[in-house]
Design a protein around this motif. Structure first.
Motif, PDB file in Angstrom:
ATOM      1  N   GLU A  36      47.813  32.939  34.734  1.00  0.00           N
ATOM      2  CA  GLU A  36      49.089  33.049  34.022  1.00  0.00           C
ATOM      3  C   GLU A  36      49.047  34.163  32.981  1.00  0.00           C
ATOM      4  N   VAL A  37      47.953  34.228  32.239  1.00  0.00           N
ATOM      5  CA  VAL A  37      47.832  35.275  31.226  1.00  0.00           C
ATOM      6  C   VAL A  37      47.751  36.645  31.889  1.00  0.00           C
ATOM      7  N   LEU A  38      46.978  36.740  32.967  1.00  0.00           N
ATOM      8  CA  LEU A  38      46.860  38.014  33.674  1.00  0.00           C
ATOM      9  C   LEU A  38      48.208  38.466  34.231  1.00  0.00           C
ATOM     10  N   ALA A  39      48.911  37.544  34.860  1.00  0.00           N
ATOM     11  CA  ALA A  39      50.223  37.883  35.416  1.00  0.00           C
ATOM     12  C   ALA A  39      51.183  38.283  34.301  1.00  0.00           C
ATOM     13  N   GLY A  40      51.118  37.588  33.182  1.00  0.00           N
ATOM     14  CA  GLY A  40      51.964  37.925  32.055  1.00  0.00           C
ATOM     15  C   GLY A  40      51.647  39.279  31.459  1.00  0.00           C
ATOM     16  N   SER A  41      50.408  39.747  31.696  1.00  0.00           N
ATOM     17  CA  SER A  41      49.987  41.065  31.216  1.00  0.00           C
ATOM     18  C   SER A  41      50.275  42.165  32.228  1.00  0.00           C
ATOM     19  N   GLY A  42      50.850  41.774  33.378  1.00  0.00           N
ATOM     20  CA  GLY A  42      51.275  42.772  34.357  1.00  0.00           C
ATOM     21  C   GLY A  42      50.405  42.915  35.577  1.00  0.00           C
ATOM     22  N   TYR A  43      49.290  42.189  35.678  1.00  0.00           N
ATOM     23  CA  TYR A  43      48.448  42.264  36.877  1.00  0.00           C
ATOM     24  C   TYR A  43      49.165  41.578  38.038  1.00  0.00           C
ATOM     25  N   THR A  44      49.121  42.205  39.189  1.00  0.00           N
ATOM     26  CA  THR A  44      49.936  41.765  40.324  1.00  0.00           C
ATOM     27  C   THR A  44      49.135  41.344  41.549  1.00  0.00           C
ATOM     28  N   ASN A  45      47.811  41.493  41.499  1.00  0.00           N
ATOM     29  CA  ASN A  45      47.000  41.263  42.698  1.00  0.00           C
ATOM     30  C   ASN A  45      45.815  40.383  42.325  1.00  0.00           C
ATOM     31  N   ILE A  46      46.082  39.082  42.183  1.00  0.00           N
ATOM     32  CA  ILE A  46      45.083  38.143  41.686  1.00  0.00           C
ATOM     33  C   ILE A  46      44.830  37.061  42.732  1.00  0.00           C
ATOM     34  N   ASP A  47      43.565  36.812  43.036  1.00  0.00           N
ATOM     35  CA  ASP A  47      43.164  35.701  43.891  1.00  0.00           C
ATOM     36  C   ASP A  47      42.460  34.643  43.044  1.00  0.00           C
ATOM     37  N   ALA A  48      42.344  33.438  43.595  1.00  0.00           N
ATOM     38  CA  ALA A  48      41.736  32.340  42.853  1.00  0.00           C
ATOM     39  C   ALA A  48      40.863  31.496  43.772  1.00  0.00           C
ATOM     40  N   VAL A  49      39.793  30.955  43.194  1.00  0.00           N
ATOM     41  CA  VAL A  49      38.954  29.979  43.900  1.00  0.00           C
ATOM     42  C   VAL A  49      38.549  28.898  42.914  1.00  0.00           C
ATOM     43  N   ASP A  50      38.550  27.639  43.406  1.00  0.00           N
ATOM     44  CA  ASP A  50      38.120  26.510  42.584  1.00  0.00           C
ATOM     45  C   ASP A  50      37.691  25.386  43.516  1.00  0.00           C
ATOM     46  N   GLY A  51      36.806  24.543  43.038  1.00  0.00           N
ATOM     47  CA  GLY A  51      36.339  23.428  43.856  1.00  0.00           C
ATOM     48  C   GLY A  51      37.276  22.239  43.872  1.00  0.00           C
ATOM     49  N   SER A  52      38.227  22.190  42.957  1.00  0.00           N
ATOM     50  CA  SER A  52      39.162  21.061  42.861  1.00  0.00           C
ATOM     51  C   SER A  52      40.445  21.392  43.613  1.00  0.00           C
ATOM     52  N   ALA A  53      40.683  20.674  44.697  1.00  0.00           N
ATOM     53  CA  ALA A  53      41.885  20.912  45.498  1.00  0.00           C
ATOM     54  C   ALA A  53      43.152  20.635  44.697  1.00  0.00           C
TER      55      ALA A  53
END
Length: 222
Positions: free
Chosen positions: A82-99
């Motif tokens: 959310e912070v990254l997107a709010g700062s203008g980054y547009t190409n973000i992927d995510a990984v986490d162990g909690s579905a």
């Protein structure tokens, strides 16, 4: 374990965080974060959690292009994204162990790709070498979560010249046996001596309560 419910307070959050050290298997840890996911954002806000904003701001110092490909590792419910997107980054992927946490993050519509996967040990990412301009990892080096065995995999998927930012409580460097007595920073230094990456900044944010101090390790891939 306490079940998720609305109206989380700072006191309840402190109580819930305290039991994390007892989640000593991936199954237990997954259940812990799955139960917490619906209230996680509210809970950590009640604690004045600054890790996501602090680390995202540091990323902007090193990764100028808003089109850069960023990997949010141990993304949880997407607070960092959310912070990254709010700062203008547009190409973000995510990984986490909690579905359940990934599903909360998905609904925020800030990530391009989302993966449910535990990291560490023999668990390798199904991602090509040199795929990302940066990894940002906030709050996951703690009791029963990530350890230094994930660092080579982090390095593998980041492009030469790219950056890895790892943010954690400084107290974990003292209290978590896998990190204490210089173990974690020693493992980081070993990878630097091997020519894998170099430490460009060790940023410490001090709080009134020193137990809440945070450190961000910023390495550049060689």
């Amino acid at each position: 374990m306490a079940m998720a419910e609305s109206g989380w307070t700072k006191e309840k959050t402190v109580e819930f965080i305290a039991i994390q050290k007892d989640m000593d298997t991936k199954e237990k840890l997954g259940q812990y974060f799955d139960e917490w996911a619906p209230n996680y954002d509210q809970a950590v806000t009640s604690m004045g959690y600054i890790g996501p904003s602090l680390t995202a701001n540091l990323l902007q110092k090193y990764v100028k292009s808003k089109d850069a490909r960023i990997f949010d590792v141990a993304s949880g419910t997407g607070l960092v994204g959310e912070v990254l997107a709010g700062s203008g980054y547009t190409n973000i992927d995510a990984v986490d162990g909690s579905a359940a946490s990934i599903e909360v993050a998905r609904k925020k519509n800030i990530y391009t790709n989302l993966y449910v996967q535990w990291l560490g040990g023999d668990n390798k990412l199904n991602i090509n070498n040199d795929s990302y301009d940066a990894i940002i990892c906030v709050g996951a080096f703690a009791f029963n979560q990530l350890e230094s065995d994930v660092l080579p995999e982090f390095i593998r998927v980041v492009k030469p010249g790219g950056y890895i930012l790892i943010n954690m409580r400084t107290r974990w460097l003292r209290l978590v046996s896998q990190f204490s007595d210089g173990k974690l920073e020693g493992d980081m230094a070993k990878l630097e001596n091997e020519g894998k990456w170099k430490l460009v900044e060790r940023h410490v944010k001090e709080e009134k309560d020193s137990e809440q101090n945070v450190v961000t390790f910023i390495h550049q891939i060689c």
